[in-house]
Design a protein around this motif. Structure first.
Motif, PDB file in Angstrom:
ATOM      1  N   GLY A  46       0.824  -1.196   0.000  1.00  0.00           N
ATOM      2  CA  GLY A  46       0.000   0.000   0.000  1.00  0.00           C
ATOM      3  C   GLY A  46       0.858   1.246   0.000  1.00  0.00           C
ATOM      4  O   GLY A  46       2.011   1.223  -0.415  1.00  0.00           O
ATOM      5  N   SER A  47       0.281   2.327   0.478  1.00  0.00           N
ATOM      6  CA  SER A  47       0.974   3.609   0.490  1.00  0.00           C
ATOM      7  C   SER A  47       1.901   3.676   1.698  1.00  0.00           C
ATOM      8  O   SER A  47       1.478   4.014   2.798  1.00  0.00           O
ATOM      9  CB  SER A  47      -0.036   4.753   0.535  1.00  0.00           C
ATOM     10  OG  SER A  47       0.605   6.001   0.515  1.00  0.00           O
ATOM     11  N   ILE A  48       3.167   3.333   1.458  1.00  0.00           N
ATOM     12  CA  ILE A  48       4.145   3.260   2.538  1.00  0.00           C
ATOM     13  C   ILE A  48       5.389   4.045   2.162  1.00  0.00           C
ATOM     14  O   ILE A  48       5.988   3.788   1.123  1.00  0.00           O
ATOM     15  CB  ILE A  48       4.549   1.800   2.828  1.00  0.00           C
ATOM     16  CG1 ILE A  48       3.337   0.976   3.261  1.00  0.00           C
ATOM     17  CG2 ILE A  48       5.633   1.743   3.905  1.00  0.00           C
ATOM     18  CD1 ILE A  48       3.602  -0.497   3.356  1.00  0.00           C
ATOM     19  N   PHE A  49       5.755   5.003   3.010  1.00  0.00           N
ATOM     20  CA  PHE A  49       7.023   5.695   2.818  1.00  0.00           C
ATOM     21  C   PHE A  49       8.136   4.975   3.567  1.00  0.00           C
ATOM     22  O   PHE A  49       9.214   4.752   3.029  1.00  0.00           O
ATOM     23  CB  PHE A  49       6.917   7.141   3.298  1.00  0.00           C
ATOM     24  CG  PHE A  49       8.225   7.877   3.307  1.00  0.00           C
ATOM     25  CD1 PHE A  49       8.921   8.097   4.497  1.00  0.00           C
ATOM     26  CD2 PHE A  49       8.768   8.364   2.133  1.00  0.00           C
ATOM     27  CE1 PHE A  49      10.129   8.777   4.509  1.00  0.00           C
ATOM     28  CE2 PHE A  49       9.980   9.037   2.126  1.00  0.00           C
ATOM     29  CZ  PHE A  49      10.654   9.242   3.319  1.00  0.00           C
ATOM     30  N   SER A  50       7.840   4.617   4.795  1.00  0.00           N
ATOM     31  CA  SER A  50       8.808   3.882   5.600  1.00  0.00           C
ATOM     32  C   SER A  50       8.071   3.113   6.683  1.00  0.00           C
ATOM     33  O   SER A  50       6.965   3.472   7.069  1.00  0.00           O
ATOM     34  CB  SER A  50       9.820   4.825   6.243  1.00  0.00           C
ATOM     35  OG  SER A  50       9.200   5.612   7.228  1.00  0.00           O
ATOM     36  N   ILE A  51       8.704   2.062   7.143  1.00  0.00           N
ATOM     37  CA  ILE A  51       8.161   1.292   8.260  1.00  0.00           C
ATOM     38  C   ILE A  51       9.147   1.374   9.404  1.00  0.00           C
ATOM     39  O   ILE A  51      10.261   0.867   9.314  1.00  0.00           O
ATOM     40  CB  ILE A  51       7.901  -0.173   7.877  1.00  0.00           C
ATOM     41  CG1 ILE A  51       6.926  -0.252   6.696  1.00  0.00           C
ATOM     42  CG2 ILE A  51       7.342  -0.931   9.079  1.00  0.00           C
ATOM     43  CD1 ILE A  51       6.645  -1.659   6.222  1.00  0.00           C
ATOM     44  N   VAL A  66       5.375 -10.584  20.952  1.00  0.00           N
ATOM     45  CA  VAL A  66       6.276 -11.723  20.833  1.00  0.00           C
ATOM     46  C   VAL A  66       7.678 -11.223  20.473  1.00  0.00           C
ATOM     47  O   VAL A  66       8.664 -11.576  21.112  1.00  0.00           O
ATOM     48  CB  VAL A  66       5.786 -12.713  19.766  1.00  0.00           C
ATOM     49  CG1 VAL A  66       6.777 -13.868  19.616  1.00  0.00           C
ATOM     50  CG2 VAL A  66       4.395 -13.232  20.128  1.00  0.00           C
ATOM     51  N   ALA A  67       7.747 -10.398  19.439  1.00  0.00           N
ATOM     52  CA  ALA A  67       9.041  -9.881  18.997  1.00  0.00           C
ATOM     53  C   ALA A  67       8.825  -8.664  18.123  1.00  0.00           C
ATOM     54  O   ALA A  67       7.794  -8.541  17.456  1.00  0.00           O
ATOM     55  CB  ALA A  67       9.828 -10.941  18.228  1.00  0.00           C
ATOM     56  N   GLY A  68       9.792  -7.769  18.130  1.00  0.00           N
ATOM     57  CA  GLY A  68       9.731  -6.583  17.297  1.00  0.00           C
ATOM     58  C   GLY A  68      11.094  -6.274  16.711  1.00  0.00           C
ATOM     59  O   GLY A  68      12.121  -6.691  17.255  1.00  0.00           O
ATOM     60  N   ILE A  69      11.088  -5.558  15.589  1.00  0.00           N
ATOM     61  CA  ILE A  69      12.337  -5.202  14.928  1.00  0.00           C
ATOM     62  C   ILE A  69      12.186  -3.822  14.300  1.00  0.00           C
ATOM     63  O   ILE A  69      11.183  -3.502  13.666  1.00  0.00           O
ATOM     64  CB  ILE A  69      12.729  -6.263  13.872  1.00  0.00           C
ATOM     65  CG1 ILE A  69      14.081  -5.932  13.248  1.00  0.00           C
ATOM     66  CG2 ILE A  69      11.640  -6.442  12.812  1.00  0.00           C
ATOM     67  CD1 ILE A  69      14.655  -7.086  12.419  1.00  0.00           C
ATOM     68  N   THR A  70      13.197  -2.985  14.503  1.00  0.00           N
ATOM     69  CA  THR A  70      13.181  -1.649  13.938  1.00  0.00           C
ATOM     70  C   THR A  70      13.761  -1.658  12.519  1.00  0.00           C
ATOM     71  O   THR A  70      14.317  -2.672  12.066  1.00  0.00           O
ATOM     72  CB  THR A  70      14.008  -0.691  14.799  1.00  0.00           C
ATOM     73  OG1 THR A  70      15.394  -1.064  14.698  1.00  0.00           O
ATOM     74  CG2 THR A  70      13.568  -0.729  16.258  1.00  0.00           C
ATOM     75  N   GLY A  71      13.661  -0.530  11.868  1.00  0.00           N
ATOM     76  CA  GLY A  71      14.231  -0.424  10.532  1.00  0.00           C
ATOM     77  C   GLY A  71      15.731  -0.616  10.510  1.00  0.00           C
ATOM     78  O   GLY A  71      16.287  -1.087   9.517  1.00  0.00           O
TER      79      GLY A  71
END
Length: 121
Positions: free
Chosen positions: A25-30, A47-52
């Motif tokens: 979709g319309s994504i500039f950054s996550i 449960v778990a997360g991850i940054t850019g």
């Protein structure tokens, strides 16, 4: 944004699964991609997360057994789960914190539809 999760299923204790979640979709950054899980009557938990930049964090319950990763080119996050236990049984949801147009834009949280993971013999 649309999130398409896959990879859930039935697995025996001690087995492995790899969950995937693709954002479109319309994504500039996550900024952040993550996996949460929920069982009936309980709150959804991280449960778990991850940054850019690749920084990760894990729930204590899965630390050492799970690995989260992401492919920024594909806007996809993965969760490799090993040594699965019956208590890992839950609906797993992916979540992204993203910006639509620019770095100065508001960060928006979006959830996927959930994928069932059942650990049972």
């Amino acid at each position: 944004v649309q999130l398409q999760a896959s990879g859930g299923g039935l697995v025996q204790p001690g087995g492995s699964l790899r969950l995937s979640c693709a954002a479109s979709g319309s994504i500039f950054s996550i900024d952040v991609m993550g996996w949460y899980r929920q069982t009936p009557g309980k709150q959804r938990e991280l449960v778990a997360g991850i940054t850019g930049g690749g920084n990760t964090n894990y729930a204590d319950s899965v630390k050492g057994r799970s690995t989260i990763s992401r492919d920024n080119a594909k806007n996809t996050v993965y969760l490799q789960m090993n040594s699965l236990k019956p208590e890992d049984t839950a609906v797993y949801y992916c979540n992204v914190l993203y910006r639509r147009f620019s770095w100065s834009g508001t960060a928006i949280s979006s959830w996927g539809q959930g994928t069932q993971v059942t650990v049972s013999s």
